[in-house]
Design a protein around this motif. Structure first.
Motif, PDB file in Angstrom:
ATOM      1  N   THR A  68      44.792  47.825  31.808  1.00  0.00           N
ATOM      2  CA  THR A  68      43.272  47.540  31.550  1.00  0.00           C
ATOM      3  C   THR A  68      42.966  46.825  30.318  1.00  0.00           C
ATOM      4  OG1 THR A  68      41.466  49.387  30.808  1.00  0.00           O
ATOM      5  CG2 THR A  68      43.679  49.819  30.094  1.00  0.00           C
ATOM      6  N   GLU A  71      37.575  47.468  30.076  1.00  0.00           N
ATOM      7  CA  GLU A  71      36.150  47.669  30.825  1.00  0.00           C
ATOM      8  C   GLU A  71      36.776  47.903  32.481  1.00  0.00           C
ATOM      9  OE1 GLU A  71      34.208  44.132  30.637  1.00  0.00           O
ATOM     10  OE2 GLU A  71      33.530  44.243  28.887  1.00  0.00           O
ATOM     11  N   VAL A  72      37.891  47.614  32.806  1.00  0.00           N
ATOM     12  CA  VAL A  72      38.427  47.724  34.022  1.00  0.00           C
ATOM     13  C   VAL A  72      39.622  48.482  33.999  1.00  0.00           C
ATOM     14  CG1 VAL A  72      39.050  46.860  36.231  1.00  0.00           C
ATOM     15  CG2 VAL A  72      36.901  46.053  35.208  1.00  0.00           C
ATOM     16  N   CYS A 124      42.891  42.245  37.870  1.00  0.00           N
ATOM     17  CA  CYS A 124      41.721  42.882  36.891  1.00  0.00           C
ATOM     18  C   CYS A 124      40.990  41.544  36.660  1.00  0.00           C
ATOM     19  CB  CYS A 124      42.507  43.470  35.586  1.00  0.00           C
ATOM     20  SG  CYS A 124      41.109  43.863  34.287  1.00  0.00           S
ATOM     21  N   TYR A 127      39.086  40.204  39.720  1.00  0.00           N
ATOM     22  CA  TYR A 127      38.156  41.141  40.088  1.00  0.00           C
ATOM     23  C   TYR A 127      36.918  40.690  39.255  1.00  0.00           C
ATOM     24  CZ  TYR A 127      34.938  45.054  39.941  1.00  0.00           C
ATOM     25  OH  TYR A 127      33.854  45.972  39.837  1.00  0.00           O
ATOM     26  N   LYS A 128      37.245  40.418  37.685  1.00  0.00           N
ATOM     27  CA  LYS A 128      36.245  40.110  36.921  1.00  0.00           C
ATOM     28  C   LYS A 128      35.416  38.752  37.086  1.00  0.00           C
ATOM     29  CE  LYS A 128      36.095  41.978  32.853  1.00  0.00           C
ATOM     30  NZ  LYS A 128      36.305  42.502  31.500  1.00  0.00           N
ATOM     31  N   CYS A 146      40.907  49.420  41.438  1.00  0.00           N
ATOM     32  CA  CYS A 146      40.204  49.158  40.327  1.00  0.00           C
ATOM     33  C   CYS A 146      38.955  50.044  40.045  1.00  0.00           C
ATOM     34  CB  CYS A 146      39.757  47.834  40.328  1.00  0.00           C
ATOM     35  SG  CYS A 146      40.860  46.538  40.593  1.00  0.00           S
ATOM     36  N   TYR A 147      39.076  50.637  38.716  1.00  0.00           N
ATOM     37  CA  TYR A 147      37.646  51.082  38.339  1.00  0.00           C
ATOM     38  C   TYR A 147      37.092  50.571  37.183  1.00  0.00           C
ATOM     39  CZ  TYR A 147      34.668  54.514  35.934  1.00  0.00           C
ATOM     40  OH  TYR A 147      33.545  54.960  35.282  1.00  0.00           O
ATOM     41  N   ASP A 148      35.780  50.121  37.760  1.00  0.00           N
ATOM     42  CA  ASP A 148      34.955  49.315  36.980  1.00  0.00           C
ATOM     43  C   ASP A 148      34.057  50.196  36.109  1.00  0.00           C
ATOM     44  OD1 ASP A 148      32.857  47.669  35.746  1.00  0.00           O
ATOM     45  OD2 ASP A 148      32.851  46.424  37.653  1.00  0.00           O
ATOM     46  N   SER A 149      34.343  50.342  34.685  1.00  0.00           N
ATOM     47  CA  SER A 149      33.523  51.254  33.945  1.00  0.00           C
ATOM     48  C   SER A 149      32.003  50.880  33.684  1.00  0.00           C
ATOM     49  CB  SER A 149      34.152  51.617  32.700  1.00  0.00           C
ATOM     50  OG  SER A 149      34.314  50.342  31.769  1.00  0.00           O
ATOM     51  N   LYS A 150      31.759  49.577  33.650  1.00  0.00           N
ATOM     52  CA  LYS A 150      30.374  48.959  33.544  1.00  0.00           C
ATOM     53  C   LYS A 150      29.786  49.302  34.574  1.00  0.00           C
ATOM     54  CE  LYS A 150      30.706  45.288  30.247  1.00  0.00           C
ATOM     55  NZ  LYS A 150      30.020  43.686  30.037  1.00  0.00           N
ATOM     56  N   SER A 151      29.978  49.306  35.894  1.00  0.00           N
ATOM     57  CA  SER A 151      29.172  49.536  37.011  1.00  0.00           C
ATOM     58  C   SER A 151      29.390  50.937  37.791  1.00  0.00           C
ATOM     59  CB  SER A 151      29.276  48.352  38.042  1.00  0.00           C
ATOM     60  OG  SER A 151      30.746  48.546  38.479  1.00  0.00           O
TER      61      SER A 151
END
Length: 250
Positions: A68, A71-72, A124, A127-128, A146-151
């Motif tokens: 991590t 953010e992701v 990670c 993906y970004k 992947c878990y994207d906390s922003k979106s």
């Protein structure tokens, strides 16, 4: 292989709105209690990582990785055969310019980042940088989430070989999204509905809609297309031979 690898699960509780009745303002609730309850219910977990709105738990085992950048969150199982080349391409000025790779991309990448770049970390950053368009760049056998906390979105993919399992569910009662590499992960959701397989060569992306989309053809699909092309070529050759024979008789 599937029975010997470590386990991972990604849980994204439903998006909810928390209203401050004193001020009349609203904000998206973090859902931390639901997330902690879900991840805490996993008997196998040896490590967890949570960001606003979602989190990942893993069980240590062969081939399992997690990373991590706050953010992701990424959990990855399997291996990539071009990880060092992609690291050089992604992190070096020469690689970003599109220059030809050096003879030893491995050594160049390790000098660049100060050691080995592991697959979970690479996924990670890819993906970004590229989003879902990063998938065609990956070579190897793998499954990841992947878990994207922003979106507040989930991005998960499985390579075309299908060597590693990847399953998903979106709870029909409260909308909780669960992605894992083992059966039974949806037992932590209210409806406990069955998990669905992400087909080989496919990915899921989103939160409300997570229908699998294809990014690579499977070996069977490639073999079928090759066989069809060979059959068509033989038919065309036979037709040309027959036309020539008919012309020679005239």
């Amino acid at each position: 292989m599937r029975d010997r690898v470590g386990k991972f699960i990604c849980v994204v509780p439903p998006k909810t709105l928390r209203v401050n009745h004193a001020t009349g303002t609203g904000a998206r609730a973090r859902g931390e209690d639901a997330l902690e309850d879900a991840l805490g219910a996993l008997e196998f977990k040896t490590a967890t990582s949570a960001l606003d709105g979602g989190g990942v738990a893993i069980g240590v085992g062969p081939g399992i990785q997690a990373f991590t950048d706050n953010e992701v969150i990424v959990s990855f199982v399997g291996h990539l055969t071009n990880v060092d080349y992609l690291a050089w391409r992604l992190f070096s000025d020469e690689g970003r310019r599109g220059d030809s790779a050096p003879a030893c991309a491995l050594e160049a990448a390790r000098q660049l980042i100060g050691g080995r770049c592991y697959e979970a970390e690479l996924v990670c950053h890819l993906y970004k940088t590229f989003g879902t368009k990063a998938l065609p760049k990956l070579r190897g056998k793998f499954a990841f989430v992947c878990y994207d906390s922003k979106s507040v979105r989930v991005f998960a993919a499985r390579d075309a070989s299908g060597e590693y399992d990847l399953k998903y569910a979106r709870d029909e009662l409260d909308g909780t999204v669960v992605v894992s590499n083992f059966d039974g992960a949806s037992e932590i959701t209210p409806s406990k509905q069955d998990m669905l397989d992400v087909p080989p060569g496919c990915y899921i992306y989103g939160h409300r809609s997570i229908t699998p989309s294809r990014f690579a053809k499977t070996f069977e699909e490639k073999s079928s297309e090759l066989a069809a092309a060979e059959a068509a070529a033989k038919a065309e050759a036979a037709k040309a031979a027959a036309e020539k024979a008919a012309a020679d008789k005239k």
